[in-house]
Every structure is written in structure tokens, then in C-alpha cells.
Write a protein that holds these residues in place. Structure first.
Motif, PDB file in Angstrom:
ATOM      1  N   ASP A  80       0.845  -1.194   0.000  1.00 39.55           N
ATOM      2  CA  ASP A  80       0.000   0.000   0.000  1.00 39.55           C
ATOM      3  C   ASP A  80       0.882   1.247   0.000  1.00 39.55           C
ATOM      4  O   ASP A  80       1.304   1.717   1.047  1.00 39.55           O
ATOM      5  CB  ASP A  80      -0.924  -0.019   1.216  1.00 39.55           C
ATOM      6  CG  ASP A  80      -1.911   1.139   1.198  1.00 39.55           C
ATOM      7  OD1 ASP A  80      -2.193   1.672   0.105  1.00 39.55           O
ATOM      8  OD2 ASP A  80      -2.391   1.509   2.289  1.00 39.55           O
ATOM      9  N   ARG A  81       1.185   1.747  -1.177  1.00 39.37           N
ATOM     10  CA  ARG A  81       2.016   2.944  -1.374  1.00 39.37           C
ATOM     11  C   ARG A  81       1.262   3.893  -2.301  1.00 39.37           C
ATOM     12  O   ARG A  81       1.488   3.918  -3.512  1.00 39.37           O
ATOM     13  CB  ARG A  81       3.363   2.573  -1.988  1.00 39.37           C
ATOM     14  CG  ARG A  81       4.182   1.596  -1.191  1.00 39.37           C
ATOM     15  CD  ARG A  81       4.770   2.271   0.011  1.00 39.37           C
ATOM     16  NE  ARG A  81       5.607   1.334   0.747  1.00 39.37           N
ATOM     17  CZ  ARG A  81       6.206   1.644   1.851  1.00 39.37           C
ATOM     18  NH1 ARG A  81       6.065   2.855   2.356  1.00 39.37           N
ATOM     19  NH2 ARG A  81       6.929   0.762   2.483  1.00 39.37           N
ATOM     20  N   PRO A  82       0.342   4.701  -1.749  1.00 45.91           N
ATOM     21  CA  PRO A  82      -0.494   5.571  -2.591  1.00 45.91           C
ATOM     22  C   PRO A  82       0.291   6.516  -3.504  1.00 45.91           C
ATOM     23  O   PRO A  82      -0.104   6.719  -4.657  1.00 45.91           O
ATOM     24  CB  PRO A  82      -1.333   6.353  -1.576  1.00 45.91           C
ATOM     25  CG  PRO A  82      -1.361   5.488  -0.362  1.00 45.91           C
ATOM     26  CD  PRO A  82      -0.031   4.783  -0.337  1.00 45.91           C
ATOM     27  N   ALA A  83       1.389   7.091  -3.027  1.00 42.40           N
ATOM     28  CA  ALA A  83       2.164   8.016  -3.863  1.00 42.40           C
ATOM     29  C   ALA A  83       2.733   7.295  -5.079  1.00 42.40           C
ATOM     30  O   ALA A  83       2.730   7.819  -6.194  1.00 42.40           O
ATOM     31  CB  ALA A  83       3.280   8.668  -3.059  1.00 42.40           C
ATOM     32  N   MET A  84       3.219   6.067  -4.876  1.00 41.29           N
ATOM     33  CA  MET A  84       3.758   5.283  -5.986  1.00 41.29           C
ATOM     34  C   MET A  84       2.637   4.858  -6.929  1.00 41.29           C
ATOM     35  O   MET A  84       2.798   4.889  -8.155  1.00 41.29           O
ATOM     36  CB  MET A  84       4.506   4.059  -5.446  1.00 41.29           C
ATOM     37  CG  MET A  84       5.187   3.243  -6.517  1.00 41.29           C
ATOM     38  SD  MET A  84       6.421   4.117  -7.515  1.00 41.29           S
ATOM     39  CE  MET A  84       7.606   4.587  -6.299  1.00 41.29           C
TER      40      MET A  84
END
Length: 132
Positions: free
Chosen positions: A114-118
Motif C-alpha cells: 500500500d504505497r499511494p504516492a507510488m
């Protein structure tokens, strides 16, 4: 919502340019793997030239001013600093592997973390990939 890419140069146009200034690479993303053995790439330069490749076939596009501004905003997101160089789920089968190069870093992910920016950055770049 993202604007769709726009073609601006013939596929045989050379987007290579100086390594500094507006012609330098802003971001590169390579997508590999999956059941079908995908191998696609997108390179965005600071001057808005976008080169895509898909199994050797290439095309050249031009990012709109809005797309380029959005991409620069995404690349400046401080949350990207916390993204590890590798984020892969060894137990996941047939996933795509995304390798991004930007700001002197290389980051490889299969998007299972879970890496929203990526995720936002990958989604912004995927609009130029064939078949996306």
C-alpha cells in the motif's frame, strides 16, 4: 482523471537529447512480467517528449502542459522518499513488476504494498503505455 496522451511526433523521431535541462529524463518506467510476459516502457523527458516501447516497437508522444505539471507534482510528493527500493511479494504469481527511475533513484514494485504516492505515479505514467 488524466488527460489522454497526444501524439506529436512521428514514431521514428529521435527523442534523445542532452542529459541536462529540459531534454533530460524526468522519469522512466518499465513494466515487465504477468502471464503474457509483458515488456513495456515509458520515458518522459523534462521537455514533455514521451517515448514508449512495447516489445521493441516504439512511439513518440508529447505530454500536455497539464500532464507534465501533474507528473512533476507527483514526483515531488514527499511520500515517495519513504518508498523502499524493492517492494515485491515473492508469493504473488503472474504480477507485473514496475521499475521506476527518477531523482537518481530506482524503485521496483509489484504494487502489492500500500504505497499511494507510488500508485498515483504509476497510474499517471500508464496512460501512455500501449494496451493500458
Amino acid at each position: 482523471p488524466s488527460a489522454s496522451p497526444t501524439a506529436s511526433a512521428p514514431a521514428d523521431a529521435s527523442p534523445s537529447g542532452p542529459a541536462t535541462g529540459q531534454g533530460r529524463k524526468l522519469v522512466t518506467m518499465t513494466v515487465t512480467g504477468g502471464f503474457a510476459g509483458v515488456n513495456r516502457a515509458v520515458v518522459v523527458r523534462g521537455d514533455g517528449v514521451v517515448r514508449t516501447t512495447d516489445r521493441g516497437a516504439s512511439a513518440v508522444h508529447r505530454a500536455s502542459a497539464a500532464q507534465l505539471t501533474r507528473l512533476r507534482t507527483l514526483l515531488a510528493d514527499p511520500a515517495l522518499a519513504g518508498v523502499p527500493a524493492f517492494s515485491l511479494d515473492g508469493g504473488a504469481a503472474d504480477t507485473f513488476r514496475y521499475t521506476l527511475q527518477f531523482d537518481g533513484r530506482t524503485v521496483t514494485t509489484d504494487r502489492t504494498a500500500d504505497r499511494p504516492a507510488m500508485k498515483r505515479l504509476i497510474d499517471a505514467l500508464r496512460v501512455w503505455l500501449p494496451g493500458s
